[in-house]
Motif scaffolding. Structure first.
Motif, PDB file in Angstrom:
ATOM      1  N   VAL A 145      -4.348  -2.731  -2.088  1.00  0.00           N
ATOM      2  CA  VAL A 145      -5.673  -2.345  -1.577  1.00  0.00           C
ATOM      3  C   VAL A 145      -6.698  -2.361  -2.721  1.00  0.00           C
ATOM      4  N   VAL A 146      -6.266  -1.866  -3.879  1.00  0.00           N
ATOM      5  CA  VAL A 146      -7.159  -1.864  -5.050  1.00  0.00           C
ATOM      6  C   VAL A 146      -7.507  -3.304  -5.453  1.00  0.00           C
TER       7      VAL A 146
ATOM      8  N   MET B 126      -6.605   5.413   1.834  1.00  0.00           N
ATOM      9  CA  MET B 126      -7.707   4.699   1.182  1.00  0.00           C
ATOM     10  C   MET B 126      -8.720   4.186   2.199  1.00  0.00           C
TER      11      MET B 126
ATOM     12  N   ARG C 174      -2.702   0.882 -12.989  1.00  0.00           N
ATOM     13  CA  ARG C 174      -1.576   1.215 -12.120  1.00  0.00           C
ATOM     14  C   ARG C 174      -0.450   2.003 -12.787  1.00  0.00           C
TER      15      ARG C 174
ATOM     16  N   GLY D 287      -0.513   5.374   1.953  1.00  0.00           N
ATOM     17  CA  GLY D 287      -1.544   5.055   0.956  1.00  0.00           C
ATOM     18  C   GLY D 287      -2.675   4.197   1.495  1.00  0.00           C
TER      19      GLY D 287
ATOM     20  N   ARG E 104      -4.238   8.157  -8.565  1.00  0.00           N
ATOM     21  CA  ARG E 104      -4.494   6.712  -8.606  1.00  0.00           C
ATOM     22  C   ARG E 104      -5.555   6.343  -7.569  1.00  0.00           C
TER      23      ARG E 104
ATOM     24  N   GLN F   8      -0.593 -10.516 -12.161  1.00  0.00           N
ATOM     25  CA  GLN F   8      -1.277  -9.762 -13.227  1.00  0.00           C
ATOM     26  C   GLN F   8      -1.316  -8.266 -12.941  1.00  0.00           C
ATOM     27  N   ASN F   9      -1.298  -7.921 -11.648  1.00  0.00           N
ATOM     28  CA  ASN F   9      -1.584  -6.525 -11.280  1.00  0.00           C
ATOM     29  C   ASN F   9      -0.439  -5.746 -10.644  1.00  0.00           C
ATOM     30  N   LEU F  10       0.671  -6.416 -10.358  1.00  0.00           N
ATOM     31  CA  LEU F  10       1.799  -5.696  -9.756  1.00  0.00           C
ATOM     32  C   LEU F  10       3.008  -5.762 -10.676  1.00  0.00           C
ATOM     33  N   ASP F  11       3.837  -4.756 -10.582  1.00  0.00           N
ATOM     34  CA  ASP F  11       5.086  -4.777 -11.325  1.00  0.00           C
ATOM     35  C   ASP F  11       6.132  -5.429 -10.420  1.00  0.00           C
TER      36      ASP F  11
ATOM     37  N   ILE G  35      -0.735   0.593  -2.452  1.00  0.00           N
ATOM     38  CA  ILE G  35      -2.009   1.120  -2.977  1.00  0.00           C
ATOM     39  C   ILE G  35      -2.635   0.086  -3.917  1.00  0.00           C
ATOM     40  N   GLU G  36      -1.780  -0.514  -4.760  1.00  0.00           N
ATOM     41  CA  GLU G  36      -2.303  -1.517  -5.703  1.00  0.00           C
ATOM     42  C   GLU G  36      -2.881  -2.719  -4.975  1.00  0.00           C
TER      43      GLU G  36
ATOM     44  N   ALA H  11      -9.315   4.988  -8.290  1.00  0.00           N
ATOM     45  CA  ALA H  11      -9.705   3.658  -7.824  1.00  0.00           C
ATOM     46  C   ALA H  11     -10.938   3.715  -6.920  1.00  0.00           C
TER      47      ALA H  11
END
Lengths: 300, 85
Positions: free
Chosen positions: B48-49, A182, A261, A178, A223, B15-18, B45-46, A227
């Motif tokens: 990087v976002v 990206m 997400r 991933g 996703r 806030q952004n990851l599980d 991936i998250e 993004a």
């Protein structure tokens, strides 16, 4: 859900070497001819019939045993011909998909406007040479591709002893490819990914409808596209017959909204891909090569 | 260079990851990010976002990612040195 598929070739190293030897010796027609018998032999193996039946049962649900047997033969024969064409024409550097001027203009514009592109395809038709269709785009080209460690099947450039025309991103690294995908898209690359098989994390799939059942398809591509605001082109490459030009079957081009997400947010996008794939197999029923049970119930 | 604390980074990640119930406040900065927090390829991936969205940072390649995402502290340090917002 555990990975249910393997990229390994079913044949032995010896047969691969023998095939290459005959092709190089100018006996390609003999190889094509022998294919009819080789496929018939393989059909005697219950595992081949079983693995082919997962798809054929769905595509042709009303078939009896005899009809199913012949369809299995045709499915595997077409696959054999595609692999043979890849080897024969790849060795002499002729295997190439040539898009029409209209297709070129469309993709050139799409790429130029967004400075990146995701080519989403599946294990059907001539998928192995998909990226050769995008020679006309100047950006770097990458294919997300996992090769099992002891797989003996070779790429065309390996068979021909040429440098690889594309670079590979291995989804088996600790980040599932991933980060690399990206990073490359951010730098203006064209990245080809397969939309029909999940890989890595057991949470990497979403359930969608396909051929009358529920299958798990990967969602990370949507996703990433959302993004980065990169367009997705769903393209397939149907086989037209021995040595014939390979068509460029543009099924859909779309953008994905950045929906955060949660994977369920991307079900509609994965469904769009599944619908494209269903259209493809409706038109080309013997060109779908996922030899595992995609419709298996999730049990973990 | 915009000063960035470990707490700030932890808050954005939380806030952004599980994270499956892991309390980031209790996690040391030197704990391995992936093995320690049980992150997987989708979390990569998250991450990087998150870097793009919150700090204006674009990861250049996989090797760079590997270095940055070693621990919470390597991540914090990289953010501090390269953030544009």
């Amino acid at each position: 859900m555990a990975q249910k598929w393997t990229s390994k070739s079913r044949s032995k190293v010896f047969f691969h070497k023998l095939l290459i030897f005959f092709i190089k010796a100018g006996a390609a027609n003999l190889c094509y001819f022998s294919l009819y018998f080789i496929v018939a032999f393989y059909l005697l193996l219950p595992s081949i019939r079983k693995n082919s039946a997962h798809y054929l049962n769905r595509r042709f649900p009303s078939d009896g045993r005899i009809k199913r047997f012949f369809r299995t033969y045709r499915l595997n024969l077409t696959f054999g011909k595609i692999l043979m064409d890849r080897a024969v024409f790849g060795l002499i550097g002729k295997t190439k998909i040539v898009p029409t001027l209209d297709e070129k203009n469309k993709f050139f514009e799409l790429y130029s406007k967004n400075n990146a592109l995701i080519v989403l395809t599946a294990h059907c038709g001539c998928w192995q040479i998909a990226m050769s269709a995008f020679d006309f785009i100047e950006g770097d080209k990458f294919v997300v591709y996992h090769r099992d460690r002891d797989d003996i099947d070779k790429h065309i450039h390996e068979l021909a002893g040429r440098a690889a025309p594309v670079q590979f991103i291995d989804p088996s690294d600790m980040f599932g490819g991933g980060i690399e995908v990206m990073a490359r898209l951010s730098k203006g690359a064209v990245v080809s990914m397969m939309g029909d098989r999940t890989f890595g994390s057991k949470n990497s799939g979403v359930l969608v409808n396909f051929l009358g059942g529920r299958v798990e398809l990967p969602f990370s591509v949507y996703r990433i596209a959302g993004a980065l605001n990169v367009p997705i082109a769903v393209v397939f490459f149907p086989y037209g017959g021995k040595g014939k030009k390979i068509d460029f079957f543009v099924s859909d081009v779309f953008f994905v909204k950045d929906k955060g997400r949660l994977k369920d947010s991307y079900i509609e996008d994965a469904q769009k891909f599944a619908d494209c794939l269903e259209d493809f197999v409706a038109k080309y029923p013997y060109q779908f090569y996922n030899y595992f049970n995609m419709w298996e119930e999730k049990n973990d | 260079m915009i000063k960035t604390s470990l707490e700030d980074v932890k808050e954005v990640l939380a806030q952004n990851l599980d994270l499956g119930g892991i309390d980031l406040k209790a996690v040391s900065g030197t704990a391995p990010l992936f093995e320690g927090l049980g992150l997987d390829s989708l979390d990569a991936i998250e991450l990087v976002v998150i870097l793009r969205k919150y700090y204006g940072i674009v990861i250049e390649n996989m090797d760079q990612g590997r270095e940055i995402f070693k621990t919470l502290e390597t991540l914090r340090k990289y953010i501090e040195e390269h953030r544009t917002k």
